[in-house]
Design an enzyme around this catalytic site. Sequence first.
Site, PDB file in Angstrom:
ATOM      1  N   GLY A  14       0.832  -1.192   0.000  1.00 37.71           N
ATOM      2  CA  GLY A  14       0.000   0.000   0.000  1.00 37.71           C
ATOM      3  C   GLY A  14       0.872   1.248   0.000  1.00 37.71           C
ATOM      4  O   GLY A  14       2.021   1.201   0.444  1.00 37.71           O
TER       5      GLY A  14
ATOM      6  N   GLN B  41       3.212   9.961   0.915  1.00 38.12           N
ATOM      7  CA  GLN B  41       4.479   9.218   0.853  1.00 38.12           C
ATOM      8  C   GLN B  41       5.250   9.477  -0.429  1.00 38.12           C
ATOM      9  O   GLN B  41       6.407   9.069  -0.548  1.00 38.12           O
ATOM     10  CB  GLN B  41       4.221   7.711   1.001  1.00 38.12           C
ATOM     11  CG  GLN B  41       3.714   7.342   2.393  1.00 38.12           C
ATOM     12  CD  GLN B  41       3.470   5.858   2.488  1.00 38.12           C
ATOM     13  OE1 GLN B  41       2.425   5.373   2.067  1.00 38.12           O
ATOM     14  NE2 GLN B  41       4.436   5.125   3.014  1.00 38.12           N
TER      15      GLN B  41
ATOM     16  N   CYS C 165       5.900  -0.178   6.909  1.00 35.19           N
ATOM     17  CA  CYS C 165       5.496   0.995   6.133  1.00 35.19           C
ATOM     18  C   CYS C 165       6.692   1.403   5.282  1.00 35.19           C
ATOM     19  O   CYS C 165       7.822   1.413   5.769  1.00 35.19           O
ATOM     20  CB  CYS C 165       5.122   2.126   7.084  1.00 35.19           C
ATOM     21  SG  CYS C 165       4.712   3.677   6.255  1.00 35.19           S
ATOM     22  N   LEU C 166       6.457   1.739   4.018  1.00 28.91           N
ATOM     23  CA  LEU C 166       7.580   2.111   3.136  1.00 28.91           C
ATOM     24  C   LEU C 166       8.292   3.381   3.606  1.00 28.91           C
ATOM     25  O   LEU C 166       9.437   3.616   3.246  1.00 28.91           O
ATOM     26  CB  LEU C 166       7.097   2.261   1.693  1.00 28.91           C
ATOM     27  CG  LEU C 166       6.689   0.953   0.996  1.00 28.91           C
ATOM     28  CD1 LEU C 166       6.131   1.230  -0.392  1.00 28.91           C
ATOM     29  CD2 LEU C 166       7.861  -0.009   0.906  1.00 28.91           C
TER      30      LEU C 166
ATOM     31  N   HIS D 184      -4.383   1.525   7.456  1.00 26.79           N
ATOM     32  CA  HIS D 184      -3.030   2.100   7.478  1.00 26.79           C
ATOM     33  C   HIS D 184      -2.920   3.257   6.471  1.00 26.79           C
ATOM     34  O   HIS D 184      -2.419   4.331   6.794  1.00 26.79           O
ATOM     35  CB  HIS D 184      -2.005   0.995   7.155  1.00 26.79           C
ATOM     36  CG  HIS D 184      -0.585   1.461   7.112  1.00 26.79           C
ATOM     37  ND1 HIS D 184       0.335   1.134   8.089  1.00 26.79           N
ATOM     38  CD2 HIS D 184       0.085   2.229   6.207  1.00 26.79           C
ATOM     39  CE1 HIS D 184       1.504   1.700   7.778  1.00 26.79           C
ATOM     40  NE2 HIS D 184       1.375   2.358   6.638  1.00 26.79           N
ATOM     41  N   GLU D 185      -3.418   3.033   5.246  1.00 27.36           N
ATOM     42  CA  GLU D 185      -3.298   4.078   4.211  1.00 27.36           C
ATOM     43  C   GLU D 185      -4.198   5.275   4.512  1.00 27.36           C
ATOM     44  O   GLU D 185      -3.818   6.418   4.268  1.00 27.36           O
ATOM     45  CB  GLU D 185      -3.608   3.514   2.817  1.00 27.36           C
ATOM     46  CG  GLU D 185      -2.672   2.397   2.346  1.00 27.36           C
ATOM     47  CD  GLU D 185      -1.205   2.637   2.609  1.00 27.36           C
ATOM     48  OE1 GLU D 185      -0.745   3.790   2.572  1.00 27.36           O
ATOM     49  OE2 GLU D 185      -0.492   1.643   2.887  1.00 27.36           O
TER      50      GLU D 185
ATOM     51  N   HIS E 237      -2.467   7.515   6.831  1.00 28.34           N
ATOM     52  CA  HIS E 237      -1.523   8.416   6.150  1.00 28.34           C
ATOM     53  C   HIS E 237      -2.234   9.668   5.645  1.00 28.34           C
ATOM     54  O   HIS E 237      -1.713  10.779   5.772  1.00 28.34           O
ATOM     55  CB  HIS E 237      -0.898   7.715   4.932  1.00 28.34           C
ATOM     56  CG  HIS E 237       0.315   6.897   5.245  1.00 28.34           C
ATOM     57  ND1 HIS E 237       1.468   7.440   5.768  1.00 28.34           N
ATOM     58  CD2 HIS E 237       0.571   5.583   5.090  1.00 28.34           C
ATOM     59  CE1 HIS E 237       2.378   6.480   5.920  1.00 28.34           C
ATOM     60  NE2 HIS E 237       1.855   5.338   5.518  1.00 28.34           N
TER      61      HIS E 237
HETATM   62 NI    NI Z   1       2.647   3.420   5.440  1.00 26.75          NI
END
Ligand code: NI
Length: 183
Positions: free
Chosen positions: A45, A50, A104-105, A146-147, A150
């Site tokens: 995701g 991000q 998480c990236l 999670h997204e 963000h």
């Molecule tokens: Ni993330």
Amino acid sequence: MSLKICKYGNPVLRKKASPIEKVTDEIRVLADEMLQAMYEGRGVGLAAEQVGRSEAICVIDIPAQSDCNEQGDRDNPDVGMPLVLINPEITDRSEEAEIREEGCLSFPEIYANVVRAYEVDVKFLDRDGNEQNIHTKGLLARAIQHELDHLDAILLVDRMSPVKKVALSGKLKRLSKKTKQSL
Ligand code: NI
């Protein structure tokens, strides 16, 4: 040239997203570029912040083999991947929660247990601008939560337990410092 992923310490991750008024070709290009960056990072995701953007859009792709419960049955067999969620909103969530390790990236090599609702309903516009409502569970429901966090400027570090945050404080400080030096 693919989009660069913004890491923890970059102030853009603390900006809330703004709704997208019209789903244009530009938005579809952004969605495709975000998917590409997500695949390159081997994530499931990615949200607009991000990649340094402020639009309310995120992308998700849960591989079929990860979309299974403990019995090996698919959790969300009717949801087509990848998902492009524009102006997403959670309209219902189960009381049943699940604790599971999350990454998480924007936090490379950092993992923490996070409690999330096991099932969520989400309303969003798809890449054609059509409203969709889907019911999701398991890892997909977790990825959506999670997204959407963000898009609300809430990060993995805010969802981990205080004990875990203390345990990771050195790693988090180093990551944040490295990110700030690179800006
Ligand atoms: Ni993330």
